[in-house]
Each structure stands twice: as C-alpha cells, then as structure tokens.
Write a protein that holds these residues in place. Structure first.
Motif, short mmCIF file in Angstrom:
data_model
loop_
_atom_site.label_atom_id
_atom_site.label_comp_id
_atom_site.label_asym_id
_atom_site.label_seq_id
_atom_site.Cartn_x
_atom_site.Cartn_y
_atom_site.Cartn_z
N ASN A 223 7.91 -1.95 -7.04
CA ASN A 223 7.18 -1.13 -7.98
C ASN A 223 5.78 -1.64 -8.23
O ASN A 223 4.95 -0.90 -8.73
N LYS A 224 5.52 -2.89 -7.93
CA LYS A 224 4.20 -3.44 -8.22
C LYS A 224 3.18 -3.12 -7.14
O LYS A 224 2.00 -3.05 -7.43
N GLU A 225 3.63 -2.93 -5.90
CA GLU A 225 2.69 -2.76 -4.80
C GLU A 225 1.80 -1.54 -4.98
O GLU A 225 0.60 -1.60 -4.72
N LYS A 226 2.36 -0.43 -5.41
CA LYS A 226 1.59 0.80 -5.51
C LYS A 226 0.50 0.73 -6.57
O LYS A 226 -0.47 1.47 -6.51
N TYR A 227 0.67 -0.14 -7.53
CA TYR A 227 -0.31 -0.23 -8.62
C TYR A 227 -1.29 -1.37 -8.41
O TYR A 227 -2.19 -1.56 -9.21
N ALA A 228 -1.13 -2.11 -7.31
CA ALA A 228 -2.03 -3.23 -7.02
C ALA A 228 -3.35 -2.71 -6.47
O ALA A 228 -3.41 -1.66 -5.82
N GLU A 229 -4.40 -3.45 -6.74
CA GLU A 229 -5.72 -3.08 -6.25
C GLU A 229 -5.72 -3.14 -4.72
O GLU A 229 -5.23 -4.09 -4.12
N GLY A 230 -6.23 -2.10 -4.10
CA GLY A 230 -6.33 -2.06 -2.65
C GLY A 230 -5.09 -1.57 -1.94
O GLY A 230 -5.01 -1.64 -0.71
N TRP A 231 -4.10 -1.04 -2.68
CA TRP A 231 -2.89 -0.53 -2.04
C TRP A 231 -3.25 0.63 -1.13
O TRP A 231 -3.99 1.54 -1.52
N ILE A 232 -2.77 0.60 0.09
CA ILE A 232 -3.06 1.66 1.05
C ILE A 232 -1.78 2.45 1.28
O ILE A 232 -0.76 1.89 1.70
N ALA A 233 -1.84 3.73 1.01
CA ALA A 233 -0.67 4.59 1.18
C ALA A 233 -0.43 4.86 2.66
O ALA A 233 -1.32 4.73 3.49
N ARG A 234 0.80 5.27 2.97
CA ARG A 234 1.11 5.67 4.34
C ARG A 234 0.40 7.00 4.61
O ARG A 234 0.43 7.91 3.77
N PRO A 235 -0.21 7.16 5.77
CA PRO A 235 -1.03 8.35 6.01
C PRO A 235 -0.25 9.66 6.05
O PRO A 235 -0.77 10.70 5.68
N PHE A 236 1.00 9.65 6.48
CA PHE A 236 1.76 10.90 6.59
C PHE A 236 3.06 10.84 5.80
O PHE A 236 4.09 11.35 6.23
N ALA A 237 3.02 10.22 4.64
CA ALA A 237 4.22 10.07 3.81
C ALA A 237 4.69 11.43 3.30
O ALA A 237 3.89 12.28 2.91
N LYS A 238 6.01 11.66 3.32
CA LYS A 238 6.57 12.92 2.83
C LYS A 238 6.58 12.95 1.30
O LYS A 238 6.37 13.99 0.70
N SER A 239 6.82 11.83 0.68
CA SER A 239 6.86 11.76 -0.77
C SER A 239 5.43 11.66 -1.32
O SER A 239 4.62 10.87 -0.83
N GLU A 240 5.14 12.46 -2.32
CA GLU A 240 3.80 12.43 -2.92
C GLU A 240 3.46 11.06 -3.50
O GLU A 240 2.31 10.65 -3.52
N ALA A 241 4.48 10.35 -3.98
CA ALA A 241 4.23 9.04 -4.56
C ALA A 241 3.70 8.04 -3.54
O ALA A 241 3.05 7.07 -3.89
N ASN A 242 3.96 8.28 -2.26
CA ASN A 242 3.51 7.38 -1.20
C ASN A 242 2.31 7.91 -0.44
O ASN A 242 1.89 7.31 0.54
N GLN A 243 1.77 9.04 -0.86
CA GLN A 243 0.61 9.61 -0.19
C GLN A 243 -0.68 9.05 -0.79
O GLN A 243 -0.73 8.69 -1.95
N ALA A 244 -1.70 9.01 0.03
CA ALA A 244 -3.00 8.51 -0.43
C ALA A 244 -3.64 9.53 -1.36
O ALA A 244 -3.54 10.73 -1.15
#
Length: 86
Positions: free
Chosen positions: A1-22
C-alpha cells in the motif's frame, strides 16, 4: 500500500485497474540511490508496525518469535550465484 503513494511511483503503462494506471502529468524520476534508501525505509517502517493479529508486538518481533526451531540454516552459497553474486 505504500508504494503507490511514494514520490516517483511509476504506474504500469497498460494496467487494467484504474488504481494502477498512470495519472496525468509528468513522472518524476528519482535517483537510484535515493529510491533504494526510500524503499528500504518503507520496509523497515512496515516491519516495525504492530502485527495485525497481535498488536502488542511488531511484525518483525512476531516473525522472530514464531520461527521453527528445527529450521535448517539457509544455504547462501547455493542461492547467491542465482541472484547475481559470485
């Protein structure tokens, strides 16, 4: 849960879930050494948080207290070459 809120987190480019999209906007690139230190600090913080089932001890203390006594030692000489160390 901490990774997504860390500075510089890069989302997966083609993630199906909106939470993992850039999101919109440029992605900040963090220097490697800063990134490693920040993630290690996150791991240390997580290990020192109270355990979910036993809040009187930290996750790390729970882990240490519940080790199998007959567990054989880890054979690091066999593992290290497979992860890049000679």
């Amino acid at each position: 849960n901490k990774e997504k809120y860390a500075e510089g987190w890069i989302a997966r480019p083609f993630a199906k879930s909106e939470a993992n999209q850039a999101g919109k906007g440029a992605t900040k690139i963090i220097p490697y050494n800063e990134l490693v230190q920040a993630r290690l600090a996150d791991i240390e913080d997580w290990n020192n948080e109270p355990h979910d089932e036993h809040p009187e001890v930290s996750r790390w203390e729970y882990f240490l207290n519940n080790q199998l006594e007959t567990l054989p030692e880890t054979n690091y000489r066999a593992i290290l070459p497979h992860i890049g160390y000679s």
